[in-house]
Scaffold this motif. Structure first.
Motif, PDB file in Angstrom:
ATOM      1  N   ILE A  63      50.510 -20.055 -47.967  1.00  0.00           N
ATOM      2  CA  ILE A  63      51.315 -20.733 -46.922  1.00  0.00           C
ATOM      3  C   ILE A  63      51.617 -22.177 -47.301  1.00  0.00           C
ATOM      4  O   ILE A  63      52.713 -22.660 -47.022  1.00  0.00           O
ATOM      5  N   ALA A  66      54.376 -22.216 -49.790  1.00  0.00           N
ATOM      6  CA  ALA A  66      55.734 -21.971 -49.281  1.00  0.00           C
ATOM      7  C   ALA A  66      56.470 -23.293 -49.034  1.00  0.00           C
ATOM      8  O   ALA A  66      57.696 -23.318 -48.970  1.00  0.00           O
ATOM      9  N   LEU A  67      55.737 -24.388 -48.905  1.00  0.00           N
ATOM     10  CA  LEU A  67      56.383 -25.646 -48.511  1.00  0.00           C
ATOM     11  C   LEU A  67      57.198 -26.319 -49.621  1.00  0.00           C
ATOM     12  O   LEU A  67      58.361 -26.655 -49.398  1.00  0.00           O
ATOM     13  N   VAL A  93      54.892 -16.120 -47.705  1.00  0.00           N
ATOM     14  CA  VAL A  93      54.285 -16.150 -46.368  1.00  0.00           C
ATOM     15  C   VAL A  93      53.697 -14.767 -46.046  1.00  0.00           C
ATOM     16  O   VAL A  93      52.613 -14.663 -45.471  1.00  0.00           O
ATOM     17  N   ALA A  96      50.360 -14.419 -47.548  1.00  0.00           N
ATOM     18  CA  ALA A  96      49.320 -15.076 -46.741  1.00  0.00           C
ATOM     19  C   ALA A  96      48.858 -14.131 -45.637  1.00  0.00           C
ATOM     20  O   ALA A  96      47.663 -13.973 -45.389  1.00  0.00           O
ATOM     21  N   GLN A  97      49.827 -13.480 -45.007  1.00  0.00           N
ATOM     22  CA  GLN A  97      49.489 -12.569 -43.915  1.00  0.00           C
ATOM     23  C   GLN A  97      48.583 -11.434 -44.419  1.00  0.00           C
ATOM     24  O   GLN A  97      47.568 -11.110 -43.800  1.00  0.00           O
ATOM     25  N   ARG A 110      41.485 -15.111 -38.663  1.00  0.00           N
ATOM     26  CA  ARG A 110      42.587 -15.912 -39.206  1.00  0.00           C
ATOM     27  C   ARG A 110      42.591 -17.311 -38.575  1.00  0.00           C
ATOM     28  O   ARG A 110      42.809 -18.310 -39.252  1.00  0.00           O
ATOM     29  N   VAL A 301      52.077 -31.070 -42.171  1.00  0.00           N
ATOM     30  CA  VAL A 301      53.087 -30.059 -41.810  1.00  0.00           C
ATOM     31  C   VAL A 301      52.403 -28.866 -41.153  1.00  0.00           C
ATOM     32  O   VAL A 301      52.821 -28.361 -40.117  1.00  0.00           O
ATOM     33  N   ARG A 302      51.313 -28.417 -41.763  1.00  0.00           N
ATOM     34  CA  ARG A 302      50.580 -27.261 -41.239  1.00  0.00           C
ATOM     35  C   ARG A 302      50.013 -27.563 -39.853  1.00  0.00           C
ATOM     36  O   ARG A 302      50.049 -26.747 -38.945  1.00  0.00           O
ATOM     37  N   ALA A 305      52.815 -27.666 -37.310  1.00  0.00           N
ATOM     38  CA  ALA A 305      53.312 -26.312 -37.034  1.00  0.00           C
ATOM     39  C   ALA A 305      52.330 -25.561 -36.133  1.00  0.00           C
ATOM     40  O   ALA A 305      52.738 -24.869 -35.189  1.00  0.00           O
ATOM     41  N   ARG A 308      52.545 -27.120 -32.573  1.00  0.00           N
ATOM     42  CA  ARG A 308      53.784 -26.779 -31.863  1.00  0.00           C
ATOM     43  C   ARG A 308      53.831 -25.307 -31.481  1.00  0.00           C
ATOM     44  O   ARG A 308      54.507 -24.932 -30.533  1.00  0.00           O
ATOM     45  N   GLY A 309      53.114 -24.479 -32.231  1.00  0.00           N
ATOM     46  CA  GLY A 309      53.156 -23.040 -31.953  1.00  0.00           C
ATOM     47  C   GLY A 309      52.052 -22.562 -31.028  1.00  0.00           C
ATOM     48  O   GLY A 309      52.016 -21.377 -30.682  1.00  0.00           O
ATOM     49  N   TRP A 311      51.400 -22.857 -27.851  1.00  0.00           N
ATOM     50  CA  TRP A 311      51.780 -22.230 -26.576  1.00  0.00           C
ATOM     51  C   TRP A 311      52.275 -20.800 -26.790  1.00  0.00           C
ATOM     52  O   TRP A 311      52.078 -19.951 -25.923  1.00  0.00           O
ATOM     53  N   VAL A 312      52.895 -20.554 -27.942  1.00  0.00           N
ATOM     54  CA  VAL A 312      53.388 -19.195 -28.209  1.00  0.00           C
ATOM     55  C   VAL A 312      52.189 -18.257 -28.397  1.00  0.00           C
ATOM     56  O   VAL A 312      52.138 -17.171 -27.823  1.00  0.00           O
ATOM     57  N   ARG A 313      51.235 -18.725 -29.187  1.00  0.00           N
ATOM     58  CA  ARG A 313      50.063 -17.862 -29.441  1.00  0.00           C
ATOM     59  C   ARG A 313      49.265 -17.627 -28.164  1.00  0.00           C
ATOM     60  O   ARG A 313      48.771 -16.534 -27.918  1.00  0.00           O
TER      61      ARG A 313
ATOM     62  N   PHE B  30      57.137 -22.960 -40.971  1.00  0.00           N
ATOM     63  CA  PHE B  30      56.901 -23.772 -39.765  1.00  0.00           C
ATOM     64  C   PHE B  30      56.741 -22.947 -38.497  1.00  0.00           C
ATOM     65  O   PHE B  30      56.638 -23.506 -37.409  1.00  0.00           O
ATOM     66  N   PRO B  32      55.521 -20.478 -35.330  1.00  0.00           N
ATOM     67  CA  PRO B  32      54.325 -20.546 -34.477  1.00  0.00           C
ATOM     68  C   PRO B  32      53.236 -19.570 -34.920  1.00  0.00           C
ATOM     69  O   PRO B  32      52.077 -19.750 -34.582  1.00  0.00           O
ATOM     70  N   LEU B  34      52.551 -16.619 -38.484  1.00  0.00           N
ATOM     71  CA  LEU B  34      53.112 -16.164 -39.755  1.00  0.00           C
ATOM     72  C   LEU B  34      54.176 -15.093 -39.549  1.00  0.00           C
ATOM     73  O   LEU B  34      55.206 -15.081 -40.214  1.00  0.00           O
ATOM     74  N   GLU B  90      62.298 -26.931 -30.560  1.00  0.00           N
ATOM     75  CA  GLU B  90      61.049 -26.171 -30.441  1.00  0.00           C
ATOM     76  C   GLU B  90      61.360 -24.673 -30.516  1.00  0.00           C
ATOM     77  O   GLU B  90      62.503 -24.264 -30.362  1.00  0.00           O
ATOM     78  N   LEU B 145      57.403 -13.570 -23.694  1.00  0.00           N
ATOM     79  CA  LEU B 145      57.202 -14.982 -23.349  1.00  0.00           C
ATOM     80  C   LEU B 145      57.813 -15.333 -21.994  1.00  0.00           C
ATOM     81  O   LEU B 145      57.370 -16.270 -21.338  1.00  0.00           O
ATOM     82  N   GLU B 151      53.507 -22.119 -18.913  1.00  0.00           N
ATOM     83  CA  GLU B 151      54.163 -22.958 -19.918  1.00  0.00           C
ATOM     84  C   GLU B 151      55.285 -22.200 -20.630  1.00  0.00           C
ATOM     85  O   GLU B 151      56.383 -22.731 -20.813  1.00  0.00           O
TER      86      GLU B 151
END
Lengths: 328, 251
Positions: A63, A66-67, A93, A96-97, A110, A301-302, A305, A308-309, A311-313, B30, B32, B34, B90, B145, B151
């Motif tokens: 990962i 990848a940058l 990427v 990595a998964q 993970r 960067v990691r 990322a 910022r992610g 809330w999604v997880r 980048f 959220p 992989l 975002e 979502l 949120e």
């Protein structure tokens, strides 16, 4: 892509005296017979610990790796390169998964691994702490860093841990396409305009020292890893891997008319081994300890990322599901 | 057949795919998680590939080669809608844009499978198959979502409202609208928009999100006639940075 050389420090084998000697002997006999160890099989704690460390570092390298190339996707010249580079970095990427999944079979999630990457507890391949200034740097990585990774990974694919070997087989198949893509890009630079040739020569000058570092410290100064060799966790010494890379790729670089920035580089026809100026291992240590040109930027960067992610997880979590450690 | 009308249609579709493909590719490394890095990269590859196919059709109609068209025009000569050129922001904004745009695209290429211009109809059949996965991806995430945490719902709602006027700009009509419809090349933007609204609504209704009152919104137009936001030219400058070192060189 990945350089295995930074993985192993001196390891303490004291804990082995606490293992059941009968089980340990049976385990070693299985490996000696060429059998694969699977997640639910018995294994010494030291084996588990070293494998997690190695696979985790490999996953992080994918990962983070990848940058430096990813930054050239938006600038790749022309449709052909743009589409190929997107697919290539996507593969990294994906590796990595795959690798995080392989490491998870040994009992580390993970999330824990990524936390350890961000807080600096676990490492990744040193080579990605250097910047890609031009398109030619990106081409150098696609061709030669991937070539180095294949040398390491083909060796590791013959190792003893089943899930890692199977992941590596898939990864190597994809990496071989990356190598073709990278070589193709470099051939175009080599046979292009004077400016294009100059771009690649400059990239080669910048990247040769990190490339020599890629396989890890010389056998003369690196930690002893006999037990890991016996357990088929480590499949070759750093110098063996480096020599194999030089054997395969120095002639190809010379064939394209480029100059490798090491006046002492030559193959000794009697020993069959390459001779070269010893890389600056102090520089290697400085970079691996966090003081390379891009260490801070890559981890930042990691970290951003991940933040910022988050809330999604969180929104994906099911209250009923929990991570189960598949320990034997 | 009116070539000007056909070219205008092909240009706007090709430019949409190229610019959004480029934006999608910016998620590489980048995302959220992989899996989303990988998904956005797949969609980026599809979209850039679709733009290449459309530029190749344009070449058969006498336009320049795809690399020259894509890598040397200035923003004022691009015909993409403004929605696709906006920065990724975002993840919630990128997801909403993906949902709104790809729903329209799926319907557009579905309609084009019946185009009287046979090369386009053939291409649309191939692209339609790819877009099926894009809308499947968008709808899955919208449903997840859009009904998960406070949120995630708040973020998606905010982005939905921000993106909607731009999404209406997808359907900015061309001066050749009547000819395209008349010659059965394309069913037209107005018909497409109607189907799109119904499709969008049916997904939104399965979430805790509210569809913005689109009748009161002013669509953001201009992209189809080369009037863009301040975001497009920097994107194009970046895209052509290496290509322009020497446009005659082979890379």
């Amino acid at each position: 892509m990945y350089g295995g050389g930074n993985t192993f420090e001196g390891i303490k084998t004291d804990s082995l005296s606490q293992e059941d000697p009968v089980k340990l002997a049976a385990f070693e006999a299985r490996i000696a017979r060429g059998e694969k160890i699977e997640p639910t099989d018995w294994m010494p704690q030291l084996y588990r610990k070293q494998l997690i460390r190695m696979i985790e570092q490999h996953a992080h390298s994918e990962i983070i790796g990848a940058l430096p190339e990813g930054t050239w996707i938006t600038r790749a010249p022309g449709f052909k390169r743009k589409m190929a580079l997107m697919a290539k970095v996507q593969d990294e990427v994906g590796h990595a998964q795959l690798l995080y999944s392989a490491a998870e079979t040994l009992g580390k999630s993970r999330e824990q691994m990524i936390d350890d990457l961000i807080n600096g507890k676990s490492k990744y391949s040193n080579v990605f702490n250097y910047p890609t200034f031009t398109w030619a740097d990106c081409c150098f990585i696609s061709w030669l860093v991937d070539a180095g990774a294949i040398v390491n990974q083909l060796a590791n694919a013959k190792g003893s841990y089943g899930p890692y070997c199977r992941a590596l087989e898939r990864i190597c198949a994809e990496e071989s396409f990356h190598l073709k893509y990278g070589h193709h890009c470099v051939i175009y630079l080599a046979s292009g305009t004077a400016k294009q040739r100059q771009m690649f020569q400059e990239a080669l000058n910048r990247w040769w020292p990190p490339m020599m570092h890629f396989f890890g410290p010389s056998d003369k100064i690196s930690a002893h890893t006999e037990v890991l060799m016996r357990w088929k966790v480590k499949m070759g010494t750093n110098d063996e891997m480096r020599n194999q890379f030089l054997d395969m790729y120095v002639p190809k670089i010379w064939e394209l008319g480029f100059t490798i920035p090491d006046p002492n580089l030559k193959k000794n026809t009697e020993t069959g081994k390459w001779e070269y100026t010893e890389p600056d291992w102090e520089e290697f240590k400085r970079v691996i300890n966090g003081n390379g040109p891009c260490n801070k930027e890559r981890l930042e960067v990691r970290r951003v990322a991940e933040a910022r992610g988050r809330w999604v997880r969180e929104a994906l979590k099911s209250p009923k599901a929990a991570y189960v450690t598949p320990l034997a | 057949m009116n070539n000007l009308a056909l070219k205008e249609l092909l240009y706007k579709m090709a430019d949409d795919q190229l610019i959004l493909g480029h934006r999608n590719s910016e998620w590489t490394g980048f995302g959220p998680l992989l899996e989303e890095d990988i998904a956005f990269s797949s969609m980026a590859q599809d979209k850039v590939g679709q733009s290449l196919a459309l530029y190749t059709l344009l070449q058969t109609l006498g336009e320049s080669d795809p690399d020259t068209i894509a890598f040397t025009r200035n923003a004022s000569r691009f015909h993409n809608c403004i929605l696709v050129e906006l920065p990724n922001q975002e993840y919630d904004f990128s997801l909403i844009r993906h949902f709104l745009f790809d729903t329209a695209e799926a319907l557009r290429f579905e309609a084009l499978t019946n185009s009287a211009y046979e090369p386009l109809a053939q291409l649309a059949r191939k692209i339609r198959g790819e877009l099926r996965y894009h809308t499947l991806h968008a709808n899955t995430w919208m449903k997840q979502l859009g009904s998960a945490t406070e949120e995630s719902i708040t973020r998606l709602q905010k982005s939905l409202e921000a993106a909607f006027p731009y999404a209406l700009g997808i359907f900015e009509t061309s001066p050749y609208e009547a000819e395209l419809i008349d010659q059965k090349i394309f069913a037209g933007e107005a018909a497409l928009k109607e189907k799109w609204l119904a499709r969008i609504e049916s997904v939104i209704h399965q979430t805790q999100l509210q569809l913005p009152d689109w009748k009161t919104l002013t669509p953001v137009y201009g992209g189809r006639e080369g009037k863009h936001s301040e975001h497009l030219q920097p994107l194009l400058d970046e895209m052509s940075e290496v290509f322009r070192i020497d446009p005659t060189a082979e890379w």
